[in-house]
Design an enzyme around this catalytic site. Structure first.
Site, PDB file in Angstrom:
ATOM      1  CE1 TYR A  37      11.397  37.787  62.724  1.00 35.57           C
ATOM      2  CE2 TYR A  37      12.202  39.942  63.283  1.00 35.57           C
ATOM      3  CZ  TYR A  37      12.520  38.627  62.721  1.00 35.57           C
ATOM      4  OH  TYR A  37      13.785  38.245  62.768  1.00 35.57           O
ATOM      5  CE  LYS A 122      29.153  32.814  34.628  1.00 34.47           C
ATOM      6  NZ  LYS A 122      29.663  33.947  35.690  1.00 34.47           N
TER       7      LYS A 122
HETATM    8  S1  IVH Z   1      28.773  26.517  39.487  1.00 32.70           S
HETATM    9  C1  IVH Z   1      32.402  24.181  39.205  1.00 32.70           C
HETATM   10  N1  IVH Z   1      26.375  28.031  39.060  1.00 32.70           N
HETATM   11  O1  IVH Z   1      30.285  31.925  38.127  1.00 32.70           O
HETATM   12  C2  IVH Z   1      31.511  24.963  39.045  1.00 32.70           C
HETATM   13  N2  IVH Z   1      28.666  29.180  39.284  1.00 32.70           N
HETATM   14  O2  IVH Z   1      33.275  30.722  36.919  1.00 32.70           O
HETATM   15  C3  IVH Z   1      31.179  26.162  40.227  1.00 32.70           C
HETATM   16  N3  IVH Z   1      28.108  31.650  38.969  1.00 32.70           N
HETATM   17  O3  IVH Z   1      32.254  32.879  40.176  1.00 32.70           O
HETATM   18  C4  IVH Z   1      30.263  27.373  39.875  1.00 32.70           C
HETATM   19  N4  IVH Z   1      26.002  31.531  38.794  1.00 32.70           N
HETATM   20  O4  IVH Z   1      30.167  32.197  41.520  1.00 32.70           O
HETATM   21  C5  IVH Z   1      27.850  27.948  39.041  1.00 32.70           C
HETATM   22  N5  IVH Z   1      24.342  29.032  38.698  1.00 32.70           N
HETATM   23  C6  IVH Z   1      25.829  29.120  38.919  1.00 32.70           C
HETATM   24  C7  IVH Z   1      26.507  30.199  39.120  1.00 32.70           C
HETATM   25  C8  IVH Z   1      27.964  30.140  39.074  1.00 32.70           C
HETATM   26  C9  IVH Z   1      26.942  32.394  39.082  1.00 32.70           C
HETATM   27  C10 IVH Z   1      29.626  32.137  39.409  1.00 32.70           C
HETATM   28  C11 IVH Z   1      30.535  31.628  40.330  1.00 32.70           C
HETATM   29  C12 IVH Z   1      31.731  31.582  39.933  1.00 32.70           C
HETATM   30  C13 IVH Z   1      31.684  31.828  38.378  1.00 32.70           C
HETATM   31  C14 IVH Z   1      32.153  30.427  37.712  1.00 32.70           C
END
Ligand code: IVH
Length: 685
Positions: A37, A122
């Protein structure tokens, strides 16, 4: 200007490097050796140096170099970056309430079909927006206040190899990919280890590590803290891509080469959401990164549009959290605990706090160096972590909250005035190590108690019912001071036991029976039970196998000990030190005299034990011995004992009611022994 051939070569090199990067960083499955690489990479660098007109912002070479910035430019998001509503209800109610709200908003009746949800993790990091124009990364921005973030393009290029600088296939002219930047636990540990080696400050947790790294003005420093990324959604999209579901979006991002976490799936109705939450909770501690819950999203984009938003949160998504693994609390005091080998461990006495699913009021500070490095003092506000079954620890101090009248910097020797808090013996710092120890040995009641608990432990002599409350009373009452005392009928008998707190006649009888039963053991367990420093279960097994008898081990010296598989100078020295103590030898002799016994064999190097290299599988119940005993007997003869039958199995031992393993053995034509044949084998017939 570069000629056509050179241009073609440059394109080819980039294509190859991108492919290898994706295999390495995203799929974690490299396909070529690093040296190969590097060769390709250097060739590309050389060609670009000779032909600067060929350099493009998405060339893999653009991930290194770069100048330190004065600050980050503000970026106004084309589509606001919203947050998600969090269900604080950690019972199942959260998922049920969410589903009920969604159904109500959509005007669904009870008789209507369940709603389809896309469920995912999450991630506990920070949100980022990646803008691609005609498939090339042009800008990376943090979330900021949701409307305006900061331009961190350079750091994303340098520190997050998982984020493609460009991608191929058919794509809309503008697409913004959103997701979470995070630091894996192994990367976090590795980074901290290196910092410690150099006496530099460490990171408190992976999330702070990720946030600090992305906002580091010097890209070279940012690159030293490796970050990772998971995509979970979109921002602005211009062009004619019209996905219909959230799943379709994630599948497309995955196809373009973005990391999309595999722990996701479609679920139908509230009950399945609850199950997803529960399922992920059991996996949480085995994931290599931190999560703080799961996210449920209505899968259909048309239904999402119909549901819309309340204030700054979508009605179509919710975060269902787990109990936090980290919490903030106050250190009321610092205590010193004495371990089995005299090790002195500072323990923070905390304002009780609910963390990782239980109330925690003690957290380890590990040792003096760690405590000083983190500069934990009485009165400080600290972050406490409790993940899974690991003992709670103090991970760092929240310095902004340090009160004016805080305690002095931690100094173990001064705190204890040089003496063991339990027995008053002098304390000494081990040479080259981080630990202080009580020099009292088994004179120290704390060490005595720990030694007894270890001796009676499940993996040692396995005396059922001899727990810490009992040991505490036996030692404090002056009834027992060494393991051998447990077998002394003048000391431990129905009368003496019956006088202890919370000890009925029945439990006393049971305990005596358990003590009696423990006399029949194996050499490996016996060696392990002695609690020699640095001699764990595996080393004990190796020693037992190598020496064959206790007398051979007692006669060993530094040199002969190092002939044992995996025993180095440190372990050998610990054993020699232990055996040099007259008191220890005495206890060993007393134990033998009380009738503690095991089968011995002639010492043989591992390779020539009768069953060396043979793999056995045990199935069904044996009348004469337990599964664990059978396993130990086989291992003592050099065999390996596996859990399932495969082509590599040499022999299956089938007891009563043997099931599928026996069928499998027959199918594969593997030798099968019944109990009688097995016992004959153990007896060397
Ligand atoms: S969706 C409108 N999906 O959680 C929805 N957020 O309050 C937009 N986060 O700071 C977010 N994992 O960075 C979404 N699978 C996931 C997530 C996620 C972590 C965080 C995101 C944001 C907070 C949302």
């Amino acid at each position: 200007m570069a000629n056509r051939e050179i241009t073609r070569r440059v394109h080819k090199l980039r294509e190859q490097i991108r492919f290898y990067d994706h295999r390495y960083y995203v799929m974690d499955a490299p396909v070529i050796p690093d040296a190969e690489y590097d060769k390709l990479f250097r060739e590309l660098q050389a060609l670009e140096a000779q032909h600067p007109d060929l350099v493009t912002p998405d060339s893999p070479t653009q991930r290194i170099g770069g100048k330190a910035l004065d600050g980050f430019a503000p970026v106004r998001h084309a589509v606001a970056m919203l947050s998600i509503r969090t269900e604080t209800d950690i019972s199942d109610g959260g998922a049920i309430a969410f589903d009920a709200r969604v159904r109500k908003e959509l005007g669904l009746k009870d008789s209507d079909a369940p709603v389809e949800y896309a469920c995912e993790l999450k991630f506990d990091g920070l949100a980022i927006n990646l803008r691609y124009v005609r498939g090339v990364l042009v800008q990376a921005a943090t979330r900021g206040d949701g409307e305006t973030g900061e331009d961190v393009t350079q750091n994303v290029r340098h520190a997050i190899h998982q984020i493609p600088l460009s991608f191929e296939g058919s794509y809309p002219s503008v697409v913004e990919v959103r997701g979470e930047v995070y630091m894996t636990r192994p990367d976090f540990e590795r980074y901290n280890e290196r910092q410690r080696e150099h006496g530099l400050p460490t990171l408190v947790n992976p999330r702070n590590g990720a946030a600090g790294s992305i906002r580091q003005l010097d890209p070279a420093l940012a690159a030293r803290r490796p970050l990772s990324f998971f995509a979970y959604g979109l921002g602005e999209v211009q062009g004619d891509w019209k996905p219909e579901t959230h799943k379709e979006i994630l599948d497309q991002l995955d196809a373009w080469g973005f990391p999309v976490n595999g722990e996701r799936g479609l679920k139908y109705g509230a009950q399945e959401l609850v199950e997803f939450h529960r399922d992920i909770a059991t996996k949480r501690d085995s994931l290599p990164f931190d999560i703080d819950g799961v996210v449920y999203k209505v899968n259909s984009l048309a239904l999402q549009a119909q549901l819309g938003f309340v204030s700054r949160e979508p009605r179509w998504a919710v975060a269902h959290k787990f109990p936090a693994e980290e919490q903030i609390t106050v250190v009321r005091d610092i205590d010193i605990q004495v371990g089995r080998t005299g090790k002195l461990t500072p323990v923070a006495k905390l304002e009780p706090v609910f963390v990782g699913g239980t109330t925690v009021s003690n957290a380890t500070l590990h040792n003096e160096d760690e405590t000083r490095r983190k500069d934990v003092r009485i009165g400080d506000t600290v972050i406490v972590r409790r993940a899974g079954d690991v003992i709670p620890e103090v991970v760092g101090v929240v310095l902004e909250k340090r009160p004016a009248e805080v305690g002095a910097p931690f100094d173990l020797f001064r705190l204890l005035h040089g003496h063991c808090p339990v027995c008053g013996s002098a304390i000494a710092r081990e040479e080259g190590g981080a630990n202080w120890r009580c020099t009292g040995g088994l004179f120290c009641p704390a060490q005595r108690k720990q030694a007894l608990l270890h001796f009676a432990g499940r993996r040692a002599l396995d005396i059922e019912g001899l727990g810490d409350k009992l040991v505490e009373q036996l030692v404090d009452g002056g009834i027992v001071s060494t393991p051998a005392d447990l077998y002394d009928k003048h000391k431990v008998n129905l009368q003496t036991l019956a006088e202890l707190e919370r000890m009925g006649e029945k439990s006393a009888v049971n305990l005596l029976a358990a003590i009696e039963h423990s006399k029949s053991t194996t050499l490996a367990r016996f060696i392990y039970a002695l609690g020699i420093r640095n001699v764990g279960e595996t080393t004990a097994k190796d020693l037992a196998q190598h020496f064959g008898s206790l007398d051979n081990l007692l006669a060993a010296n530094l040199e002969s000990l190092q002939q044992v598989h995996d025993v180095g100078p440190v372990v050998a020295q610990s054993i020699v030190d232990f055996l040099a103590e007259a008191h220890n030898r005495e206890v060993i002799e007393q134990l033998r005299a009380c009738g503690v016994h095991w089968a011995e064999h002639q010492p043989r190097p591992a390779a020539v034990l009768p069953l060396s290299g043979k793999t056995f599988v045990l199935t069904g119940t044996l009348a004469a011995l337990s599964r664990e005993e059978a396993k130990e007997r086989l291992e003592a003869l050099g065999a390996k004992v596996a859990g399932s039958v495969s082509k590599k199995t040499d022999c299956v031992v089938a007891g009563d009611e043997a099931g599928s393993k026996l069928d499998k053995a027959r199918e594969l034509g593997i030798a099968v022994l019944d109990e009688q044949q097995f016992v004959a084998l153990l007896e060397g017939k």
